[in-house]
Motif scaffolding. Structure first.
Motif: not given
Length: 120
Positions: A76-90
């Motif tokens: 919902x926050x449009x934060x899905x699909x990105x790594x919490x550590x490095x920030x790249x796309x999962x």
């Protein structure tokens, strides 16, 4: 991640959450219905062991439901699909396999290696 992909993962997570909730409800009803007091200590011990295993499984499912809720909030926050550590796309394949993933495969592998080393 485009809106169609977000909707796809949200539907997967919703279905998974509904399945887990049904399993939890079924377990509660089954445990209430099968509450029998056995005279034989071995039968009682077996029943208690079975109940302990079921409760442990339900606890895992409860934690997974919490993780699903957190993942849906990230969608919902449009934060899905990105790594919490490095920030790249999962990768999409990783998200298909584990929709609640918060780390890319590289960070998760590194995390598991660190965990193995600290366990020794």
């Amino acid at each position: 991640m485009n809106p169609g992909q977000r909707a796809h993962f949200k539907s997967i997570l919703t279905a998974l959450k509904e399945d887990l909730s049904r399993d939890i409800d079924r377990t509660v009803h089954t445990m209430q219905d099968e509450a029998t007091i056995f005279a034989d200590p071995n039968d009682r011990a077996t029943q208690e062991s079975d109940i302990a295993v079921e409760l442990r499984n339900r606890d895992r499912e409860r934690k997974l439901i919490k993780k699903i809720d957190e993942t849906m909030a990230r969608i919902d926050k449009d934060d899905y699909g990105y790594c919490e550590n490095c920030g790249i796309e999962i990768g999409l394949k990783r998200l298909e396999a584990r929709p609640t993933a918060t780390l890319c495969i590289d960070c998760k592998t590194l995390d598991e290696l660190k965990e193995k080393q600290s366990a020794k």
